[in-house]
Design an enzyme around this catalytic site. Structure first.
Site, PDB file in Angstrom:
ATOM      1  CE1 TYR A  61      -4.261  -1.732   1.020  1.00 33.18           C
ATOM      2  CE2 TYR A  61      -2.612  -3.364   1.631  1.00 33.18           C
ATOM      3  CZ  TYR A  61      -3.915  -3.030   1.339  1.00 33.18           C
ATOM      4  OH  TYR A  61      -4.887  -4.001   1.369  1.00 33.18           O
TER       5      TYR A  61
ATOM      6  CE  LYS B 238     -10.850  -5.862   7.721  1.00 33.01           C
ATOM      7  NZ  LYS B 238      -9.910  -6.885   7.304  1.00 33.01           N
TER       8      LYS B 238
ATOM      9  N   PRO C 244     -12.200  -0.021  -0.671  1.00 26.77           N
ATOM     10  CG  PRO C 244     -11.322  -0.133  -2.817  1.00 26.77           C
ATOM     11  CD  PRO C 244     -12.314   0.621  -1.983  1.00 26.77           C
TER      12      PRO C 244
ATOM     13  CE1 TYR D 185      -4.928  -5.263   4.518  1.00 20.18           C
ATOM     14  CE2 TYR D 185      -4.248  -7.566   4.686  1.00 20.18           C
ATOM     15  CZ  TYR D 185      -4.511  -6.440   3.924  1.00 20.18           C
ATOM     16  OH  TYR D 185      -4.373  -6.504   2.562  1.00 20.18           O
TER      17      TYR D 185
END
Length: 400
Positions: free
Chosen positions: A201, A297, A293, A391
């Site tokens: 990320y 989840k 997104p 997470y």
């Protein structure tokens, strides 16, 4: 025509619920407005929490997932020339995530349903839910030019954000919460080796990027783009060039590029409908809630809804306990709001909001707040543990 549970929608949540119910001897029929080929053509998420992995195994559809899925023990956050690995297994006591595309989950469930001979009506039009507040609800629809009535005892609305199920709840009964974000995600799918063996990320001055994957030979990448952008503006070359500018330098230098299989732009929103139940009709997954997104989840929250409804209906039919029915909305919403908050938080921290005021805060101040937030949570083990716990997914709640 009669069944015990009518399921509206043949996406992964509807198919998974049907598979689990059938294994308990609970009859169900699925009604879907589009074709099976169209359902399989949707390109969606690919990160499965441990809870969903276990649920797929319980449903008896995990053979290919266990063989081809990629178990990930960590994810990376890249920002300000830093790369921080969130060691999921170490920080949570052994929990991991599985990378296995939603399309593949759907395909496995479709094949299992077809093999077992369960009934699914694809390309059903004019679907209507009737008398859902009574003990004798029914569904009407049209198939091949003929009107069909499906009598049932319960209805599971697994038909997504634009489906008919949520609209069945009167406006004076439901409350809808929504946050629309001022950007979208441009996604590209390609048959190329993933840029990294774990998801990255990325927060940059040019905007957010995500290096993701579907398998060892298929990659999925995302770029934050303005909502005004169109697919036609983004050639494959333009996408790869911009992605390399946002990825860590060493990752960009060695990444493999190639023709896109699919490109799309998805707007981002947070959305929750309360309650998730109206009489004997239950909302499941995207019919009740949407998450950005960023936190991976969406599909996983749908799976936890399925797990809750499956447990409730199993108790109803096996133990004759109808009192447990009224727990559905309360139990689901507790986990939904945790997932919504985490996804909202990750989105706020990792994206560039430009000149848009956020929650009454000017963009520059908000950006500094989020920079501090990101550093605080990644610079110490307890902060990284908070990210890891959410997470990998919070535990499913038991029915009382």
């Amino acid at each position: 025509m009669k069944t015990q549970v009518a399921i509206i929608g043949a996406g992964p949540s509807g198919l998974l619920l049907g598979q689990l119910l059938s294994k308990q001897g609970i009859d169900n029929i699925i009604v879907e407005r589009v074709s099976g080929e169209y359902v399989l053509g949707r390109i969606r998420a690919g990160v499965l929490e441990q809870g969903m992995v276990d649920l797929l195994r319980e449903a008896g559809v995990s053979e290919r997932m266990d063989r081809e899925g990629e178990v990930h023990t960590g994810v990376e956050l890249a920002f300000n020339d830093k790369r921080v690995r969130i060691a999921l297994d170490e920080l949570t006591g052994g929990d991991t995530v599985m990378v296995y595309g939603q399309t593949e989950v759907t395909r496995d469930l479709m094949e299992a349903r077809q093999t077992s001979g369960q009934t699914t009506f694809y390309e059903a039009s004019n679907v209507q839910l009737n008398d859902v507040k009574t003990d004798a609800p029914y569904v009407t629809f049209e198939k091949n030019g003929e009107s069909v009535r499906l009598d049932c005892e319960f209805i599971a609305g697994c038909d997504g954000f634009h489906g008919v199920s949520r609209k069945t709840i009167p406006d004076d009964v439901k409350t809808e919460h929504e946050r629309v974000y001022p950007f979208g995600w441009l996604g590209l799918l390609s048959d190329t080796k993933p840029a990294h063996d774990e998801l990255i990320y990325c927060k940059t001055d040019r905007g957010f990027a995500l290096a993701s994957m579907r398998s060892a030979t298929r990659s999925r990448y995302y770029l934050q783009v303005p909502l005004t952008d169109k697919i036609e503006q983004w050639s494959d070359d333009a996408f790869w060039t911009e992605l390399k500018r946002r990825l860590p330098t060493d990752v960009a230098a060695s990444m493999e590029t190639g023709p896109s299989i699919e490109k799309s732009i998805a707007p981002l929103r947070s959305f929750v409908c309360e309650p998730m139940q109206y009489g004997n009709m239950f909302l499941v997954g995207d019919a009740a809630h949407i998450v950005p997104p960023t936190g991976a989840k969406g599909l996983n929250l749908a799976a936890s809804d399925v797990a809750t409804l499956y447990k409730i209906l199993t108790r109803v039919y096996q133990d004759g306990d109808r009192d447990c029915i009224n727990q559905y909305s309360e139990v689901c919403l507790r986990r939904v709001w945790h997932g919504e908050r985490f996804s909202w938080w990750m989105t706020n921290m990792m994206h560039d909001f430009g000149n848009v005021e956020v929650n009454g805060t000017d963009s520059q101040t908000f950006s500094r707040f989020m920079e501090s937030e990101l550093n605080f949570y990644t610079d110490n083990e307890e902060g990284r543990r908070v990210i890891a716990m959410q997470y990998v997914g919070l535990p499913y709640e038991e029915i009382k």
